[in-house]
Write an enzyme that holds these catalytic residues in place. Structure first.
Site, PDB file in Angstrom:
ATOM      1  N   LYS A 115     -34.294  -0.090 -70.619  1.00 49.45           N
ATOM      2  CA  LYS A 115     -33.735  -1.404 -71.060  1.00 49.45           C
ATOM      3  C   LYS A 115     -34.880  -2.381 -71.692  1.00 49.45           C
ATOM      4  O   LYS A 115     -34.523  -2.652 -72.846  1.00 49.45           O
ATOM      5  CB  LYS A 115     -33.587  -2.405 -69.816  1.00 49.45           C
ATOM      6  CG  LYS A 115     -32.290  -2.140 -69.075  1.00 49.45           C
ATOM      7  CD  LYS A 115     -32.089  -3.324 -68.045  1.00 49.45           C
ATOM      8  CE  LYS A 115     -30.923  -2.924 -67.265  1.00 49.45           C
ATOM      9  NZ  LYS A 115     -30.745  -4.090 -66.124  1.00 49.45           N
TER      10      LYS A 115
ATOM     11  N   HIS B  53     -23.530  -3.986 -75.365  1.00 47.61           N
ATOM     12  CA  HIS B  53     -23.590  -5.324 -74.699  1.00 47.61           C
ATOM     13  C   HIS B  53     -24.955  -5.911 -74.639  1.00 47.61           C
ATOM     14  O   HIS B  53     -25.114  -7.091 -74.973  1.00 47.61           O
ATOM     15  CB  HIS B  53     -23.036  -4.931 -73.170  1.00 47.61           C
ATOM     16  CG  HIS B  53     -23.908  -3.885 -72.542  1.00 47.61           C
ATOM     17  ND1 HIS B  53     -23.898  -2.619 -73.136  1.00 47.61           N
ATOM     18  CD2 HIS B  53     -24.629  -3.823 -71.337  1.00 47.61           C
ATOM     19  CE1 HIS B  53     -24.750  -1.754 -72.469  1.00 47.61           C
ATOM     20  NE2 HIS B  53     -25.184  -2.628 -71.466  1.00 47.61           N
TER      21      HIS B  53
ATOM     22  N   ASP C 211     -29.310  -8.648 -66.351  1.00 50.48           N
ATOM     23  CA  ASP C 211     -28.242  -7.887 -65.366  1.00 50.48           C
ATOM     24  C   ASP C 211     -26.996  -7.248 -66.151  1.00 50.48           C
ATOM     25  O   ASP C 211     -26.304  -8.173 -66.794  1.00 50.48           O
ATOM     26  CB  ASP C 211     -27.986  -8.824 -64.276  1.00 50.48           C
ATOM     27  CG  ASP C 211     -27.412  -7.985 -63.157  1.00 50.48           C
ATOM     28  OD1 ASP C 211     -28.182  -7.250 -62.471  1.00 50.48           O
ATOM     29  OD2 ASP C 211     -26.139  -8.044 -62.796  1.00 50.48           O
TER      30      ASP C 211
ATOM     31  N   LYS D  20     -27.097   2.539 -80.760  1.00 51.09           N
ATOM     32  CA  LYS D  20     -26.774   1.830 -79.498  1.00 51.09           C
ATOM     33  C   LYS D  20     -26.824   0.372 -79.889  1.00 51.09           C
ATOM     34  O   LYS D  20     -26.126  -0.409 -79.537  1.00 51.09           O
ATOM     35  CB  LYS D  20     -27.377   2.299 -78.377  1.00 51.09           C
ATOM     36  CG  LYS D  20     -27.048   1.606 -76.947  1.00 51.09           C
ATOM     37  CD  LYS D  20     -27.563   2.097 -75.903  1.00 51.09           C
ATOM     38  CE  LYS D  20     -27.339   1.345 -74.543  1.00 51.09           C
ATOM     39  NZ  LYS D  20     -27.906   1.945 -73.290  1.00 51.09           N
TER      40      LYS D  20
ATOM     41  N   GLU E 243     -33.721  -7.549 -53.556  1.00 47.57           N
ATOM     42  CA  GLU E 243     -32.297  -7.313 -54.380  1.00 47.57           C
ATOM     43  C   GLU E 243     -31.457  -8.348 -54.200  1.00 47.57           C
ATOM     44  O   GLU E 243     -30.821  -8.475 -53.136  1.00 47.57           O
ATOM     45  CB  GLU E 243     -31.997  -5.770 -54.357  1.00 47.57           C
ATOM     46  CG  GLU E 243     -31.296  -5.427 -55.271  1.00 47.57           C
ATOM     47  CD  GLU E 243     -31.003  -3.761 -55.545  1.00 47.57           C
ATOM     48  OE1 GLU E 243     -32.246  -3.221 -55.542  1.00 47.57           O
ATOM     49  OE2 GLU E 243     -29.956  -3.194 -55.330  1.00 47.57           O
TER      50      GLU E 243
ATOM     51  N   ASP F  86     -24.649   5.729 -69.534  1.00 44.89           N
ATOM     52  CA  ASP F  86     -24.677   5.922 -71.192  1.00 44.89           C
ATOM     53  C   ASP F  86     -23.889   7.332 -71.332  1.00 44.89           C
ATOM     54  O   ASP F  86     -23.333   7.342 -72.333  1.00 44.89           O
ATOM     55  CB  ASP F  86     -26.148   6.067 -71.682  1.00 44.89           C
ATOM     56  CG  ASP F  86     -26.588   4.681 -72.238  1.00 44.89           C
ATOM     57  OD1 ASP F  86     -25.822   3.802 -71.846  1.00 44.89           O
ATOM     58  OD2 ASP F  86     -27.772   4.894 -72.666  1.00 44.89           O
TER      59      ASP F  86
ATOM     60  N   GLY G  39     -37.902  -3.103 -64.063  1.00 42.76           N
ATOM     61  CA  GLY G  39     -38.517  -2.157 -63.505  1.00 42.76           C
ATOM     62  C   GLY G  39     -37.781  -0.883 -64.542  1.00 42.76           C
ATOM     63  O   GLY G  39     -37.998  -0.077 -64.179  1.00 42.76           O
TER      64      GLY G  39
HETATM   65  P1  IMP Z   1     -28.624  -3.389 -63.651  1.00 49.08           P
HETATM   66  O1  IMP Z   1     -28.337  -3.935 -62.327  1.00 49.08           O
HETATM   67  O2  IMP Z   1     -28.526  -4.285 -64.809  1.00 49.08           O
HETATM   68  O3  IMP Z   1     -29.935  -2.634 -63.755  1.00 49.08           O
HETATM   69  O4  IMP Z   1     -27.684  -2.359 -63.893  1.00 49.08           O
HETATM   70  C1  IMP Z   1     -26.630  -2.148 -63.238  1.00 49.08           C
HETATM   71  C2  IMP Z   1     -26.462  -0.391 -63.320  1.00 49.08           C
HETATM   72  O5  IMP Z   1     -25.793  -0.221 -64.636  1.00 49.08           O
HETATM   73  C3  IMP Z   1     -27.738   0.400 -63.377  1.00 49.08           C
HETATM   74  O6  IMP Z   1     -27.458   1.486 -62.511  1.00 49.08           O
HETATM   75  C4  IMP Z   1     -27.790   0.770 -64.741  1.00 49.08           C
HETATM   76  O7  IMP Z   1     -28.316   2.265 -64.772  1.00 49.08           O
HETATM   77  C5  IMP Z   1     -26.550   0.677 -65.503  1.00 49.08           C
HETATM   78  N1  IMP Z   1     -26.814   0.284 -66.683  1.00 49.08           N
HETATM   79  C6  IMP Z   1     -27.298  -1.008 -67.084  1.00 49.08           C
HETATM   80  N2  IMP Z   1     -27.204  -1.137 -68.491  1.00 49.08           N
HETATM   81  C7  IMP Z   1     -27.066   0.138 -68.854  1.00 49.08           C
HETATM   82  C8  IMP Z   1     -26.777   0.610 -70.347  1.00 49.08           C
HETATM   83  O8  IMP Z   1     -26.899  -0.019 -71.189  1.00 49.08           O
HETATM   84  N3  IMP Z   1     -26.319   1.728 -70.342  1.00 49.08           N
HETATM   85  C9  IMP Z   1     -26.020   2.790 -69.076  1.00 49.08           C
HETATM   86  N4  IMP Z   1     -25.941   2.320 -68.178  1.00 49.08           N
HETATM   87  C10 IMP Z   1     -26.335   1.102 -67.794  1.00 49.08           C
END
Ligand code: IMP
Length: 209
Positions: free
Chosen positions: A33, A193, A86, A188, A57, A168, A29
């Site tokens: 990403k 990662h 993830d 970036k 979730e 970020d 969503g």
């Molecule tokens: P998710 O569960 O993979 O969506 O990510 C976990 C948390 O990390 C979420 O709140 C995202 O906003 C944050 N997040 C994931 N990838 C990044 C990134 O590349 N930059 C900054 N925040 C990230």
């Protein structure tokens, strides 16, 4: 409803079409990403579409487990080759917290809260981790990982690129004087990662097709 899912699941032809034409679904969503993933896969000849699949979730203390379960759940619903991702931010001074709980922490205390947790802490080291889980009928779940070391900024959030997505503005990769939010998408993607995990996936995928 069940009838329509069964109908979709009968469509092995759709999956064949996708594989032959190098088309995959990115289940998420999160448009930020998707933009990052799309801009890496597209020049490698892989077409990616974003699809939001509603589901529970998944909770786990392991990012790989979350990615694997999410991919399996999404495949059971749409029966087409797909990837999910993830990510987690692991802070050394807090024994890796928030790690797999990053989404919850971001939702609740946000970047301001993380900076507060880091007040008066000298060791600012942190690692961003990404797991891409690919799932197709032929392969089942396959995982590809990437990580980048860096540090949490001292007191302030810096940058608004990519709309200052997630952590970020407070994460500065090692060997860079910019936070992720001060970098362009291209910059970036040279170090992140996610880019590392996506590149590993794309290299594997392009060998199969
Ligand atoms: P998710 O569960 O993979 O969506 O990510 C976990 C948390 O990390 C979420 O709140 C995202 O906003 C944050 N997040 C994931 N990838 C990044 C990134 O590349 N930059 C900054 N925040 C990230």
């Amino acid at each position: 409803m069940l009838k329509s899912v069964n109908k979709i699941c009968d469509c092995a032809n759709d999956a064949d079409f996708q594989t032959k034409n190098k088309v995959i679904l990115f289940i998420s969503g999160n448009f930020h990403k998707f933009e990052e993933v799309h801009s890496i896969l597209s020049p490698m000849g892989i077409t990616v579409g974003m699809l939001r699949v509603k589901g529970e979730e998944i909770q786990s203390d392991n990012n790989n487990e979350i990615a694997k379960k999410s991919a399996t759940e999404a495949f059971n619903k749409c029966c087409l080759p797909l990837i999910v991702e993830d990510a987690g931010l692991f802070i050394d001074a807090h024994e890796g917290f928030p790690g797999p709980y990053s989404a919850y922490v971001y939702k609740t205390i946000q970047n301001k809260g993380i900076l507060k947790l880091m007040e008066n802490i000298q060791n600012r080291k942190a690692t961003f981790h990404s797991t891409i889980a690919y799932y197709s009928r032929k392969t089942g779940p396959l995982l590809f990982e990437g990580q980048i070391e860096g540090k949490i900024t001292l007191t302030e959030r810096r940058g608004n690129n990519n709309s200052g997505f997630g952590f970020d503005p407070i994460f500065q990769p090692a060997q860079s004087n910019k936070t992720f939010a001060e970098m362009t998408l291209k910059e970036k993607n040279c170090v992140s990662h996610r880019a590392k995990a996506v590149n590993k996936f794309a290299q594997w995928y392009n060998k199969q097709t």
